[in-house]
Design a protein around this motif. Structure first.
Motif, mmCIF file in Angstrom:
data_model
loop_
_atom_site.group_PDB
_atom_site.id
_atom_site.type_symbol
_atom_site.label_atom_id
_atom_site.label_comp_id
_atom_site.label_asym_id
_atom_site.label_seq_id
_atom_site.Cartn_x
_atom_site.Cartn_y
_atom_site.Cartn_z
ATOM 1 N N VAL A 17 37.280 21.668 -36.086
ATOM 2 C CA VAL A 17 37.056 20.138 -36.277
ATOM 3 C C VAL A 17 38.291 19.183 -36.405
ATOM 4 C CG1 VAL A 17 35.205 20.846 -38.235
ATOM 5 C CG2 VAL A 17 37.491 20.884 -38.954
ATOM 6 N N ILE A 18 38.205 17.953 -36.462
ATOM 7 C CA ILE A 18 39.141 17.026 -36.354
ATOM 8 C C ILE A 18 39.064 16.112 -37.498
ATOM 9 C CG2 ILE A 18 40.269 14.971 -35.176
ATOM 10 C CD1 ILE A 18 39.314 16.248 -32.451
ATOM 11 N N ALA A 19 40.262 15.831 -38.432
ATOM 12 C CA ALA A 19 40.162 15.045 -39.579
ATOM 13 C C ALA A 19 40.781 13.629 -39.197
ATOM 14 C CB ALA A 19 40.721 15.885 -40.756
ATOM 15 N N TYR A 20 40.535 12.490 -39.644
ATOM 16 C CA TYR A 20 40.894 11.253 -39.393
ATOM 17 C C TYR A 20 41.344 10.583 -40.776
ATOM 18 C CZ TYR A 20 39.002 11.587 -34.551
ATOM 19 O OH TYR A 20 38.993 12.112 -33.078
ATOM 20 N N GLY A 21 42.485 9.926 -40.377
ATOM 21 C CA GLY A 21 42.671 9.075 -41.860
ATOM 22 C C GLY A 21 44.206 8.502 -41.579
ATOM 23 N N TYR A 22 44.516 7.964 -42.677
ATOM 24 C CA TYR A 22 45.659 7.013 -42.781
ATOM 25 C C TYR A 22 46.589 7.777 -43.944
ATOM 26 C CZ TYR A 22 43.119 3.733 -40.083
ATOM 27 O OH TYR A 22 42.524 2.883 -39.102
ATOM 28 N N PRO A 23 47.296 8.832 -43.317
ATOM 29 C CA PRO A 23 48.089 9.563 -44.332
ATOM 30 C C PRO A 23 49.376 8.973 -44.675
ATOM 31 C CG PRO A 23 48.049 10.761 -42.449
ATOM 32 C CD PRO A 23 47.005 9.644 -42.292
ATOM 33 N N GLN A 24 49.757 8.736 -45.873
ATOM 34 C CA GLN A 24 51.297 8.648 -46.251
ATOM 35 C C GLN A 24 51.618 7.263 -45.440
ATOM 36 O OE1 GLN A 24 53.048 12.330 -45.985
ATOM 37 N NE2 GLN A 24 53.344 12.552 -47.884
ATOM 38 N N PRO A 25 51.030 6.062 -45.342
ATOM 39 C CA PRO A 25 51.458 4.994 -44.537
ATOM 40 C C PRO A 25 52.787 4.413 -44.807
ATOM 41 C CG PRO A 25 49.706 4.426 -46.128
ATOM 42 C CD PRO A 25 49.949 5.761 -46.361
ATOM 43 N N ASP A 26 53.332 4.695 -45.907
ATOM 44 C CA ASP A 26 54.691 4.532 -46.219
ATOM 45 C C ASP A 26 55.730 5.012 -45.410
ATOM 46 O OD1 ASP A 26 53.854 2.428 -48.127
ATOM 47 O OD2 ASP A 26 54.566 3.597 -49.710
ATOM 48 N N TYR A 27 55.301 6.252 -45.084
ATOM 49 C CA TYR A 27 56.271 7.065 -44.299
ATOM 50 C C TYR A 27 55.796 7.394 -42.667
ATOM 51 C CZ TYR A 27 57.695 8.369 -48.973
ATOM 52 O OH TYR A 27 58.160 8.218 -50.097
ATOM 53 N N GLN A 28 54.450 7.540 -42.584
ATOM 54 C CA GLN A 28 53.795 7.619 -41.261
ATOM 55 C C GLN A 28 53.326 6.486 -40.460
ATOM 56 O OE1 GLN A 28 51.305 10.998 -40.993
ATOM 57 N NE2 GLN A 28 52.068 11.874 -43.023
ATOM 58 N N GLY A 29 53.759 5.380 -41.133
ATOM 59 C CA GLY A 29 53.127 4.290 -40.518
ATOM 60 C C GLY A 29 51.493 3.964 -40.785
ATOM 61 N N SER A 30 51.015 2.851 -40.470
ATOM 62 C CA SER A 30 49.699 2.346 -40.774
ATOM 63 C C SER A 30 48.666 2.281 -39.654
ATOM 64 C CB SER A 30 49.759 1.017 -41.247
ATOM 65 O OG SER A 30 50.019 0.112 -40.191
ATOM 66 N N SER A 31 49.008 3.249 -38.537
ATOM 67 C CA SER A 31 48.173 3.519 -37.611
ATOM 68 C C SER A 31 47.182 4.712 -38.001
ATOM 69 C CB SER A 31 48.861 3.637 -36.034
ATOM 70 O OG SER A 31 49.710 4.768 -36.185
ATOM 71 N N LEU A 32 46.148 4.924 -37.404
ATOM 72 C CA LEU A 32 45.242 5.945 -37.455
ATOM 73 C C LEU A 32 45.725 7.482 -36.974
ATOM 74 C CD1 LEU A 32 42.164 6.908 -38.517
ATOM 75 C CD2 LEU A 32 41.435 6.423 -36.110
ATOM 76 N N LYS A 33 45.530 8.406 -37.789
ATOM 77 C CA LYS A 33 46.084 9.601 -37.317
ATOM 78 C C LYS A 33 44.825 10.579 -37.415
ATOM 79 C CE LYS A 33 50.382 8.176 -38.208
ATOM 80 N NZ LYS A 33 50.236 6.814 -38.606
ATOM 81 N N ALA A 34 44.955 11.573 -36.447
ATOM 82 C CA ALA A 34 44.018 12.629 -36.366
ATOM 83 C C ALA A 34 44.766 14.227 -36.411
ATOM 84 C CB ALA A 34 43.391 12.619 -34.852
ATOM 85 N N THR A 35 44.059 14.975 -37.105
ATOM 86 C CA THR A 35 44.545 16.317 -37.176
ATOM 87 C C THR A 35 43.563 17.205 -37.124
ATOM 88 O OG1 THR A 35 45.929 17.800 -38.434
ATOM 89 C CG2 THR A 35 44.425 16.409 -39.589
ATOM 90 N N THR A 51 36.838 4.663 -39.030
ATOM 91 C CA THR A 51 37.712 5.092 -39.744
ATOM 92 C C THR A 51 38.573 3.830 -40.057
ATOM 93 O OG1 THR A 51 37.921 7.208 -38.799
ATOM 94 C CG2 THR A 51 39.225 6.556 -40.469
ATOM 95 N N TYR A 52 38.313 3.733 -41.606
ATOM 96 C CA TYR A 52 38.885 2.406 -42.119
ATOM 97 C C TYR A 52 40.040 2.595 -43.120
ATOM 98 C CZ TYR A 52 35.688 0.060 -39.452
ATOM 99 O OH TYR A 52 34.721 -0.569 -38.530
ATOM 100 N N THR A 53 40.935 1.948 -43.687
ATOM 101 C CA THR A 53 41.614 1.994 -44.714
ATOM 102 C C THR A 53 41.087 1.173 -45.951
ATOM 103 O OG1 THR A 53 43.853 2.347 -43.580
ATOM 104 C CG2 THR A 53 43.972 1.558 -45.906
ATOM 105 N N ILE A 54 40.946 1.972 -47.034
ATOM 106 C CA ILE A 54 40.364 1.045 -48.017
ATOM 107 C C ILE A 54 41.359 0.721 -49.322
ATOM 108 C CG2 ILE A 54 38.724 1.270 -50.058
ATOM 109 C CD1 ILE A 54 37.431 1.277 -47.055
ATOM 110 N N ILE A 55 41.487 -0.619 -49.413
ATOM 111 C CA ILE A 55 42.443 -0.965 -50.194
ATOM 112 C C ILE A 55 42.004 -1.786 -51.545
ATOM 113 C CG2 ILE A 55 44.388 -0.767 -48.526
ATOM 114 C CD1 ILE A 55 44.225 -4.150 -48.524
ATOM 115 N N SER A 56 42.591 -1.690 -52.634
ATOM 116 C CA SER A 56 42.175 -2.545 -53.967
ATOM 117 C C SER A 56 43.119 -3.554 -54.146
ATOM 118 C CB SER A 56 41.961 -1.472 -55.095
ATOM 119 O OG SER A 56 41.623 -2.233 -56.171
ATOM 120 N N LEU A 57 42.712 -4.674 -54.155
ATOM 121 C CA LEU A 57 43.433 -5.938 -54.492
ATOM 122 C C LEU A 57 43.065 -6.568 -55.752
ATOM 123 C CD1 LEU A 57 44.140 -7.339 -50.901
ATOM 124 C CD2 LEU A 57 45.762 -5.980 -52.138
ATOM 125 N N ASP A 58 44.204 -7.071 -56.479
ATOM 126 C CA ASP A 58 43.802 -7.627 -57.772
ATOM 127 C C ASP A 58 43.275 -9.148 -57.438
ATOM 128 O OD1 ASP A 58 43.891 -9.460 -60.191
ATOM 129 O OD2 ASP A 58 45.043 -7.960 -60.936
#
Length: 169
Positions: free
Chosen positions: A54-72, A156-163
């Motif tokens: 299987v392959i998992a997609y996501g946006y892990p640790q964007p502060d360290y790994q950057g904001s681009s999509l990652k696959a593992t 695959t999208y990043t979901i963010i919450s803003l005030d």
């Protein structure tokens, strides 16, 4: 109050507002709806066996790994999740905070939704994903059709919450 937004690579920092349609805190799962047409993926409701890749997609640790999509890549380690939960798979794909909510795929079809990792001393790459047949059942109850044809990397999208007060400033 806050608002949820989706964003991803290629949206040029455009935020797309989302509404919560369904949420289950125990499963750490929410179904979100957009007023904008977003690419959707096909959900494969088949239950897969131990050893399936299987392959998992996501946006892990964007502060360290950057904001681009990652696959593992990994395998289904067990057809049962945490404490033999029948609704989830145990997987060994290397996941980090930020992968949660991302698709688990096989042959460009969604076979699960990544939800958690085991954070016990000594455990490595013990992670969990909600099975797609369970997700499909929720969509059926909500009368949401799954007609998506995009590849998981394209939906695959990043979901963010803003005030909301920050949006008007």
């Amino acid at each position: 109050t806050s608002a949820l937004f989706a964003t991803k690579d290629g949206l040029d920092s455009q935020y797309i507002e989302l509404d919560v349609v369904y949420e289950d805190a125990a499963l750490d799962l929410a179904i979100l709806k957009s007023k904008t047409n977003l690419k959707g993926c096909s959900i494969e409701r088949k239950i897969y066996d131990i050893g399936e890749e299987v392959i998992a997609y996501g946006y892990p640790q964007p502060d360290y790994q950057g904001s681009s999509l990652k696959a593992t890549k990994g395998i289904i380690s067990s057809r049962m999740g945490y404490r033999d939960d029948a609704k989830t798979y145990q997987i060994d794909a290397a996941l980090q905070p930020g992968n949660s909510g991302g698709p688990l795929s096989k042959c460009d079809k969604i076979v699960g939704v990544v939800v958690s990792r085991l954070a016990v001393d000594g455990s490595q790459n013990v992670n969990y994903a909600i099975k797609s047949n369970f997700l499909g059942a929720i969509l059926d109850v909500l009368k949401i059709q799954n007609s998506g044809k995009a590849k998981p990397k394209d939906c695959t999208y990043t979901i963010i919450s803003l005030d909301k007060k920050d949006l008007t400033e």
